[in-house]
Motif scaffolding. Structure first.
Motif, short mmCIF file in Angstrom:
data_model
loop_
_atom_site.label_atom_id
_atom_site.label_comp_id
_atom_site.label_asym_id
_atom_site.label_seq_id
_atom_site.Cartn_x
_atom_site.Cartn_y
_atom_site.Cartn_z
N SER C 48 0.85 -1.21 -0.05
CA SER C 48 0.02 -0.02 0.06
C SER C 48 0.75 1.15 -0.05
O SER C 48 0.52 2.20 -0.68
CB SER C 48 -0.94 0.04 1.22
OG SER C 48 -1.78 -1.08 1.18
N GLN C 98 -7.96 0.34 -0.08
CA GLN C 98 -8.00 -0.87 0.39
C GLN C 98 -9.35 -0.73 1.21
O GLN C 98 -10.07 -1.73 1.18
CB GLN C 98 -6.85 -1.09 1.23
CG GLN C 98 -6.75 -2.48 1.63
CD GLN C 98 -5.45 -2.90 2.37
OE1 GLN C 98 -4.37 -1.97 2.38
NE2 GLN C 98 -5.29 -3.94 2.87
N ASP C 180 -5.95 -1.44 -4.85
CA ASP C 180 -5.29 -2.03 -3.72
C ASP C 180 -6.45 -2.97 -3.01
O ASP C 180 -7.06 -2.39 -2.35
CB ASP C 180 -4.89 -0.74 -2.65
CG ASP C 180 -3.92 -1.31 -1.65
OD1 ASP C 180 -3.63 -2.60 -1.47
OD2 ASP C 180 -3.29 -0.66 -0.76
N GLU C 181 -6.20 -4.07 -3.29
CA GLU C 181 -7.26 -5.24 -2.68
C GLU C 181 -8.37 -4.70 -3.02
O GLU C 181 -9.40 -4.53 -2.23
CB GLU C 181 -6.91 -5.34 -1.16
CG GLU C 181 -5.45 -5.55 -0.90
CD GLU C 181 -5.11 -6.16 0.62
OE1 GLU C 181 -6.17 -6.78 1.18
OE2 GLU C 181 -4.18 -6.34 0.97
#
Ligand code: ATP
Ligand code: ATP
Ligand code: MG
Ligand code: MG
Lengths: 307, 505, 332, 290, 325
Positions: C48, C98, C180-181
């Motif tokens: 991240s 995220q 990010d995810e």
């Protein structure tokens, strides 16, 4: 929303009833004999008795309360012991000057307080922050009589631009509203700063930056509204205080508002007037509470939809 | 400076205060315009521009006829006969005549009317119309000072038509015989009067309008005079006199008042039951310093229990400032090391200042003073809530007394009149009880012989002075300020202003 | 293929209480135009932070980029002024964060938040921006799109919020999308939908995607190339096929073996023993050494460089030194 | 014993962290030093005043500031500078302790109100409404009537003025926190309400409380002065800053220094408290560290 | 494994009706709509399903963090929905929860150490030195180092935060752990460590888990039995093997087919669900899944399916299996 407001307003009725009891008891409990105070500093005992009889002050307390309440239910707030005039009339003529002064002062306070708070939050611990801090603290720790008289000296006596008192024109509003608003502006600025700093830590601020938004947009659109919640609480409170009339500002600028009426009625223990004023102030605070709650809802959709 | 004046004019333009409007800024609000129901000077001041009494006070507090042409008092001061001026009309066109006078006196004398000034006329037994311009008032018992009551602004004449028409509301719509008629009253903001074109005295009035404004803040009042928004201000605090003096175009006028500043000592309580202690304290206070510190010099030393402008005033030999003598007297009284005492008083800043001054002074003779300023209602309860003199906690009380009628009886009886004057009945906060003084005061009331009365009151004052139930401090000045161009306002010692002759040059 | 983004020796540190904590410690990778690069790695390995560094969004954290370069479309992002970076953000490079729950502003409507970037970068009128927003939402599988525009984030479920975030990121057809995810909070049926959407994007607009995820299944299904991160560094890089078929780095091997496989009776899952060392006590040698089953002397003394171990493949392991020694890509 | 040994490093490291991050805030540090000096003055002021603060000199009324009298003299010829030094004790103790009490009671009410909600919330909030609606002066008169006069009661009265405002502010931030997941998590571990309030909710309200707390100190000093003029104060001759300032009101035109110097003392004190408050707020907030 | 139920959930319902709505009355949300299941002592019950279908809500009701609208929850035979606060508090030592949102469930103002030891303090267990040791041990267990203990949550990555939450739940050796997406933010190596650990603990202490997740491979690994939820309803329950090897409900089938396979050579065809996700505040009539079901029948649109027993260990709610009743 309208339904909700009406419900809240109706709920105020029993509350105001309880308040009348408290107010009545408190007002009669504080030391001081209105008859003596109103009859004058050299009144004879007969004169004092006369006043007492005329306003029923010689009756037992519960009886006074009953007659007060029964008058109240008929919409009669009573007669001022001091002025011999209907209290309702007195309050209504004093309310508007105070109300407008409050509105104008609040306007200044928000107009200056919020941007100052924003700037100092963004420029945390930089010189801009420190400068605004000094201003805010000055506004808090300078007593309003000092500020008022200084403004009067400068703008009325030395420069001759603005009048010293009265409410005839918009010019008359400038000095009193600055005097009254300065401290509030300071409080609002400090609260805005603190709230904005808290909000800027949130993830969605990062999201908005990731969109390429200008820092100004990020601040004004994304941070500001979220930060407004504590500021609104504070503003509501201050608005309430101002609506009760500022004794000092109104005295300084010969403002025919509630603050001066209040001080006079307290000094002379003019019970009907004090009671009516307290009721009015309580009502104002309840109303402001309602408005603040509605504002919360407007600011925070979560509250609005009650989840 | 001239430059300053230009600016002032600008400011006054914005106010709409023009040359034919006379603007008076007073400390307090006018509360009512019904003189019979009034007990404050601001209201009397406004009322006396609209209304007039049979008699009045001149600038030296001498009783002078106004609507009466002349008056007579019988020997034992029970019958007062007034000859009225002819051809005078009220502002609403009603004739001013004996019938009108009767209506007014009856209104005041009627206990049912519950007027605040009923007590001034409670002795009236009957008011009789002799003819159209003669009226006779009979009292139920002799009361020589009654003539002052007739001169008191509370006895001003209201149009009988107006009383009938408005009832109690006459306080909002007054109608009198005066040079100004009521125009508009914006409560808390201003009271505007305008010229009475049919005024009986053709010399008056000299301005078209009079506006009274309540300006409670001292600084603001002075600023208003400086900017030209006001033509006349009252009062000017002694601390601000320099500001007025230093401004061109403004002048300061002072005049001794009827007020006597004192602090009373509870003569029923130790150690103040000892006259030596009371005298010692009188010696221990530096009056000259008092005048300077508290009044900035705008006062004079009190040389009797009443002020010089009060009727039958008799000056006494002052207790000079003499610490040694004070200590000596204390020692004689058995307090060589002094004692502790508490003084109560009002909480306005000047009163707090006075008490602090006493504290500093008495410290030098070993008396430790605790000063307790109290809010007016609280102190009222603490002093006048006591029904039995023995129960009184009061030791010292920082007070002032002013007989609004200007007569000696009202100057002395309420404060020294023995048991009958003890709180809560009256204002004898020293719980002073002297048979000599009581009988002197009573005798003086029984006669209308001025010389006799003078002698009796003189003796009473002397006795009081020696017994020293008070610390006699000062007679403060009334201080007002005006534009140089303004004239014709008469300040009466009672603090009521006569603005009938106000003019702007 | 032309690289759209190349990150060289990127180093980002956090400064907390006067201490420097290197979160990203010399990361190198490139993404070509139209390519999907997956990044996997230990949680806390700096994935991240790497993406935030690319976006230059470390402003409100105590983090700072302390070295390296980030070339995007020929420009070094680290040399650009804040203003120039702003022009790129949202338009050329977009990011999906995220945390879907907290990444949307709770007091603004979805429509309002979606329109912002569209209006700013594409200069659309409000009406056109609205239409565009609706089409974006529809593309990510939200059907009542015009209704959703009026709603507030808290009225949406986690999955819907995440899709809004994706729509928002893709609304200006960025050249590079950093995700990010993006599907961690979603169930597999929705995850499948969203991955499809992203692939569509890539095919239609040629968007390059940097996909950070823990789900090796997702990597296998969507990515062209994969980079594996460990303790602030890339330890292995290669095409999906190579990486899954023949992992070079012991960490990658361990990772692949740890995957729970559905329908396979396992009593225990394979796991890599030990823990990632804290940045403060990173060893002098290979950072994976303490957990590596193949550790030998050299590993403890010297940290391996990123070694080229095949066509577009690199690995940071001394084991691979012998395999293909001739080309050493970077010395760190 | 052993227990303490283990605890110690944990605590000191916490303080250490705080200190490290606080130390960086130069302005706050200066403020803290200033306040420290002020406290020393408050404690020992009477030993190093240039003049006896109670000594009157009717020959030297309203002297302008000079080398002899740094801040001039007042209406009784007393040295204003000496009075400011000696007055520090009362003004600080009134200002600080009243706000502290008010914040304590107000925050407690606000927390209870916000945390427990339902009828107790309505009850407390309505109580606050009434308290808010009551004009300060009337309340003060009532308090004297009930409690009598004295310094403690001044503190108490000023505290009462602050209670509803603190209650309101704290309540609104508690409401926000109450719905947070970490409070729910704490609840799920089995924590009692008191623990949740003290450990999880209260620390979160600090930033708001500190802002209002530090702002309020100045107002408290001024309100206390107002009260001493109502006769609520212990002794009007005490050199309390607020009282000195209000007293100067009468000489604003002719002797402004009588107002300016006590005003300056209040201003600097409030400024220092605010700057310190900002520093504390930042140092206590784990997220802001740079 | 014994088959003695530890938790029995009967006709549990949670309707978020809003009462305090200021402006608009929003429709009640039927987050959990009449579900019943049993968790046996020492087993792991996996709960999977669409996001927003009510998994977390179910978990929170079991924790007594939410009051159910209807139904009962028996823990050890005692109905916890009727328990007072005090009893619940002491019971909480026995059940702990790992929250889905790792960051929001950690107090940002507390250090990790304090967060983890909180349950120990709350239940008055251990001296502070014992606690300290325990915290270190727990940090080790979840793969964090001791120094991490003195940091604040925001200084951690998403996965690290999740591990803190797990450590907290493990601290008091509870009987039941409700793990709400406990491992979804973790990388596979840590994930496998944690899952192994959970299994070990289960063996050692006879722990019972309610394991909420959407990663079917994880659920498959850890669970003994699995429940599949859709829109507030349980649509299929069964032992692990039946559900994974022999799914009956079309939604379960779709889920299974959508699981990404960690093999780039097997990019497969999935059952892609069409149609829109209905909202729990406005659930469709009939079977909640009919709007997206690939094998929808007329009957599904109007009639709510009832329970069909596929075997003793396998129940499904679907009209397809009506005949097999
Ligand atoms: N604000 C911060 N302050 C201090 N350290 C931080 C901060 N944010 C991140 N870190 C540290 O930086 C390192 C890398 O974090 P990062 O968030 O990039 O990990 P990640 O690879 O994204 O992990 P995950 O897969 O769990 O999200 C971590 O060790 C973390 O502790
Ligand atoms: N406090 C609440 N008030 C109103 N609705 C709520 C509340 N909490 C949850 N819901 C609603 O209840 C439904 C179920 O939510 P829940 O969090 O249980 O879903 P979930 O299955 O855990 O989903 P996910 O996989 O996204 O976590 C959702 O539609 C959600 O919006
Ligand atoms: Mg991450
Ligand atoms: Mg959930």
């Amino acid at each position: 929303m309208i339904k909700y407001s009406i419900k809240r307003l109706l709920l105020m009725i029993p509350l105001l009833f309880i308040i009348t009891v408290i107010v009545f008891m408190f007002v009669h409990m504080i030391p001081g004999d209105p008859a003596r105070l109103i009859a004058g500093s050299d009144a004879t005992i007969d004169e004092i008795k006369l006043v007492r009889e005329k306003y029923g002050l010689d009756q037992p307390l519960y009886q006074q309360y009953i007659s007060y309440m029964s008058n109240l239910f008929q919409g009669d707030l009573g007669t001022s012991i001091q002025a011999g005039r209907p209290v309702a009339e007195m309050l209504s003529e004093r309310f508007m000057p105070t109300f407008w002064l409050t509105v104008v002062s609040m306007f200044w306070s928000l107009l200056f307080g919020i941007p100052i708070g924003l700037v100092s939050a963004v420029k945390r611990n930089k010189w801009q922050d420190h400068i605004t801090m000094v201003f805010a603290v000055s506004a808090i720790s300078i007593p309003s009589f000092w500020l008022g008289l200084m403004l009067m000296q400068l703008f009325s006596v030395q420069l001759g631009w603005l009048p010293t008192g009265g409410i005839d024109s918009w010019k008359h509003y400038i000095l009193p509203s600055i005097t009254l608003g300065a401290g509030v502006a300071a409080i609002i600025a400090r609260f805005t700063r603190s709230a904005v700093m808290d909000v800027l830590k949130n993830d969605y601020i990062r999201t908005s930056r990731a969109k390429g938004l200008h820092e100004y947009t990020v601040l004004m659109k994304h941070a500001f509204r979220n930060a407004m919640i504590p500021v609104v609480t504070m503003t509501g409170l201050q608005f309430g205080f101002m609506l009760s009339g500022s004794i000092i500002t109104e005295t300084l600028f010969s403002w025919p508002g509630l603050g001066r009426l209040l001080i006079n009625s307290i000094v002379s223990r003019d019970y009907p007037v004090i009671q009516a004023e307290l009721l009015l102030f309580s009502f104002e605070f309840l109303l402001i509470n309602l408005i603040v709650d509605l504002l919360y809802g407007w600011l925070n959709p979560k509250v609005r939809y009650g989840s | 400076a001239c430059g300053n004046n230009d600016k002032n004019d600008k400011a006054s333009e914005s106010k709409g205060s023009s040359s034919d409007t006379f603007t008076v800024a007073l400390e307090s609000d006018v509360t009512t315009l019904d003189p019979h129901d009034t007990n404050d000077n601001a209201s009397y001041t406004a009322e006396s521009a609209i209304m007039e009494g049979l008699l009045g006070f001149d600038k030296d507090n001498k009783v002078v006829p106004v609507l009466a042409k002349s008056y007579e008092v019988n020997k034992d001061s029970t019958e007062f006969t007034f000859k009225l001026k002819k051809g005078i009309k009220f502002q609403d066109g009603t004739d001013f005549n004996a019938e009108a006078v009767k209506t007014n006196i009856d209104r005041l004398a009627d206990p049912e009317s519950k007027l605040k000034r009923h007590s001034l006329f409670e002795l009236v037994k009957e008011t009789k119309v002799i003819d159209d311009d003669t009226v006779r008032v009979t009292l139920s018992k002799p009361f020589a000072a009654m003539i002052n009551n007739f001169a008191h602004p509370a006895a001003m004449m209201i149009s009988p038509d107006a009383i009938k028409k408005y009832g109690d509301k006459v306080s909002q719509r007054p109608v009198g015989t005066g040079p100004f008629t009521f125009e508009k009253w914006q409560h808390g903001e201003y009271l505007k009067l305008t010229v009475n074109k049919n005024y009986w005295n053709k010399d008056l009035p000299k301005v078209h309008n009079i506006v009274f404004k309540p300006v409670p803040e001292n600084g603001a009042r002075i600023a208003m005079l400086q900017t030209g928004e006001a033509d006349f201000i009252y009062p000017v605090p002694p601390t601000d006199t320099k500001t007025i003096e230093n401004t061109d175009g403004l002048s300061l006028v002072t005049k001794p008042s009827l007020i006597v500043k004192y602090f009373s000592m509870n003569t029923m309580k130790k150690p103040f039951n000892d006259v030596k202690v009371r005298q010692a304290i009188n010696y221990a206070i530096d009056k000259e310093a008092f005048l300077k510190v508290v009044y900035n010099g705008y006062a004079s030393e009190a040389k009797s229990s009443i002020a010089p402008d009060t009727q039958f005033y008799a000056g006494q030999t002052p207790y000079e400032y003499n610490i040694k003598k004070a200590k000596q007297l204390l020692k004689e009284a058995g307090y060589p090391n002094g004692f502790e005492a508490t003084i109560w008083g009002g909480n306005s800043s000047d009163k707090v200042k006075m008490m602090e001054f006493y504290k500093q002074q008495l410290d030098k003779v070993g008396i430790t003073l605790k000063t307790v300023p109290m809010e007016s209602g609280t102190i009222g309860d603490k002093i006048w809530g006591v029904t039995n003199a023995k129960d009184a906690d009061l030791e010292l009380y920082n007070g002032g007394w002013s007989p609004s009628t200007g007569d000696a009886d009202w100057g002395l009886r309420p404060v020294f009149g023995g048991e009958e004057a003890f709180p809560p009945n009256s204002y004898n906060t020293s719980y002073y009880q002297s048979n000599t003084v009581n009988s002197l005061l009573n005798q003086a009331l029984q006669t209308s012989d001025t010389a006799k009365r003078k002698e009796l009151y003189g003796k009473a004052q002397q006795q009081i002075w020696e017994d020293a139930p008070w610390v006699f401090l000062a007679v403060p000045d009334l201080i007002y300020a005006k534009k140089d161009s303004v004239d014709g306002v008469v300040m009466q010692p009672s603090g009521v202003m006569d603005v009938r002759g106000a003019e702007k040059k | 293929m032309k690289p759209i983004l190349s990150v060289n020796q990127l180093r980002t540190s956090f400064f907390v209480n006067g201490k420097e904590i290197p979160a990203v410690d010399g990361v190198d990778f490139t993404i070509n135009e139209g390519e999907i690069l997956g990044i996997v790695g230990e949680s806390g390995s700096g994935k991240s932070v790497t993406s935030l560094s690319i976006m230059k969004l470390l402003k409100d954290t105590p983090g700072k980029i302390v070295g390296g370069s980030i070339h995007f479309d020929g420009k070094d992002l680290l040399d650009l002024s804040e203003k120039e970076v702003r022009e790129l953000r949202g338009k050329e490079i977009a990011m999906i964060f995220q945390e879907p729950m907290t990444s949307l502003n709770p007091v603004l409507t979805i429509g309002n938040q979606l329109r912002e970037a569209i209006k700013k970068h594409l200069k659309y009128s409000r009406k056109k921006a609205d239409e565009h927003a609706v089409s974006m939402l529809t593309q990510v599988g939200i059907s009542r799109a015009d209704e959703i525009l009026q709603q507030y984030p808290h009225q949406l479920s986690g999955g819907m919020r995440q899709r809004v975030m994706i729509a928002m990121a893709m609304s200006c057809s960025p050249k590079l999308l950093i995700a990010d995810e993006p599907t961690t909070a979603l169930d597999v049926t929705i995850q499948a939908q969203i991955l499809d959407v992203m692939k569509d994007m890539q095919e239609k607009h040629g968007t390059s995607i940097l996909l950070i995820t823990h789900d090796l299944g997702v990597i296998a299904e969507t990515c062209d190339r994969v980079a594996v991160m460990y303790a602030g560094r890339i330890v292995e890089q290669g095409s999906v096929y190579d990486l899954f078929d023949d992992p070079k780095h012991p960490y990658t091997k361990g990772l692949l073996e740890s995957i729970p496989r559905i329908g396979k009776r396992q009593e225990r899952l394979h796991s890599i023993q030990g823990n990632v060392p804290m940045a403060e006590d990173w060893p002098a040698g290979c950072k994976f050494a303490s957990r590596c089953p193949f550790v030998f002397d050299k590993c403890l003394k010297k940290e391996p460089p990123l070694l080229n171990v095949g066509e577009g493949r690199t690995s940071r392991c001394w084991l691979n030194e012998n395999e293909r020694k001739e080309e050493q890509v970077y010395e760190s | 014993m052993e227990i303490k040994h283990v605890e110690k490093p944990a605590k000191s490291s916490r303080f250490h962290d705080f200190w490290v991050s606080f130390k960086k805030q130069k302005v706050s540090l200066i403020s803290a030093v200033f306040l420290l000096l002020l406290f020393i003055v408050a404690l020992f002021g009477q030993y190093f005043v240039p003049y006896d603060p109670a000594k009157v000199d009717y020959g030297q009324l309203f002297l302008k500031p000079s080398a002899a009298h740094l801040a001039g003299t007042d209406a009784y010829g007393r040295d204003i500078f000496s009075r400011i030094l000696v007055g520090a004790r009362i003004s600080l103790s009134v200002g600080l302790s009243s706000v502290f009490l008010g914040a304590l009671a107000g925050s407690a009410l606000g927390i209870i109100s916000g945390y427990f909600g339902k009828w107790i919330d309505s009850l407390i909030m309505r109580f606050c409404d009434i308290l808010l609606a009551f004009p300060g002066m009337l309340l003060a008169i009532g308090i004297i009537a009930i409690l009598g006069t004295g310094l403690m009661n001044v503190i108490f009265a000023v505290a009462i003025f602050s209670v509803p405002v603190f209650a309101r502010i704290v309540r609104s931030s508690v409401l926000e926190m109450k719905s947070s997941l970490y409070v729910e998590a704490a609840k799920s571990t089995g924590a009692k309400d008191t623990r949740i309030i003290l450990k999880h909710v209260l620390p979160g309200t600090f930033s708001t409380i500190i802002v209002y707390f530090t702002m309020r100190i100045g107002s408290a000093i001024l309100i206390a002065a107002g009260l001493s003029f109502l006769g609520l104060g212990a002794d009007p001759s005490t050199p309390e800053w607020g009282a000195m300032l209000s007293d100067g009101h009468n000489y604003l035109n002719t002797a402004p220094h009588v107002t300016i110097f006590p005003g300056l003392a209040i201003f600097l004190t409030v400024l220092a408290f605010n700057l310190l408050g900002d520093g504390l707020r930042d140092a206590l907030d784990p997220k802001i560290k740079d | 494994m014994n088959h003695e139920p530890l938790v029995e959930v009967k006709h549990l319902k949670k309707i978020f009706a809003d009462s305090s709505g200021l402006f608009k009355k929003s429709k009640p949300v039927r987050a959990v709509d009449d579900i019943s299941f049993i968790i046996n002592r020492g087993e792991t019950f996996g709960l999977v399903g669409e996001s927003g279908c009510g998994k977390s809500t179910t978990g929170r009701m079991l924790m007594k963090l939410l009051e159910p609208t209807e139904g009962s929850i028996l823990f050890n035979g005692q109905d916890i929905t009727k328990m007072n606060d005090k009893n619940v508090r002491s019971l909480r030592k026995d059940f702990q929860m790992v929250f889905q949102d790792p960051y929001a469930s950690l107090n940002p103002r507390m250090r990790v150490k304090e967060i983890i030891e909180e349950p120990l303090i709350v239940h008055g267990l251990m001296t502070s030195s014992e606690r300290e040791r325990k915290v270190h041990q727990l940090l080790d267990t979840v793969g964090l180092s001791r120094q991490h203990g003195s940091r604040f949550p925001h200084e951690f990555s998403g996965g690290q935060r999740q591990r803190i939450g797990i450590a907290r739940a493990l601290a008091v050796n509870p009987k039941l752990i409700i793990a709400d997406e406990a491992v979804s933010a973790l990388d596979v190596s840590i994930q496998s460590q944690i899952l192994n650990l959970m299994k070990d603990l289960q063996k050692e202490f006879g722990l019972t888990y309610l394991f909420i997740a959407h990663d079917l491979s994880v659920v498959d690994f850890i669970s003994d039995r699995i429940g599949v939820m859709y829109l507030g309803k349980l649509v299929e329950v069964g032992d692990r093997d039946s559900i994974i090897q022999n799914p009956k409900h079309p939604y379960t089938k779709a889920l299974l087919s959508a699981v990404p396979i960690p093999d780039p050579h097997r990019r497969k065809e999935r059952i892609v669900l069409k149609g829109d996700l209905p909202s729990p505040s406005n659930p469709p009539a009939g079977c909640p899944f009919h709007t997206r079901c690939p094998v929808v029948m007329e009957q599904c649109k109007t009639e709510m399916p009832v329970l069909s027993n596929m075997s003793e260990q396998h129940q499904v709610f679907c009209h397809l299996y009506d005949s097999k009743k």
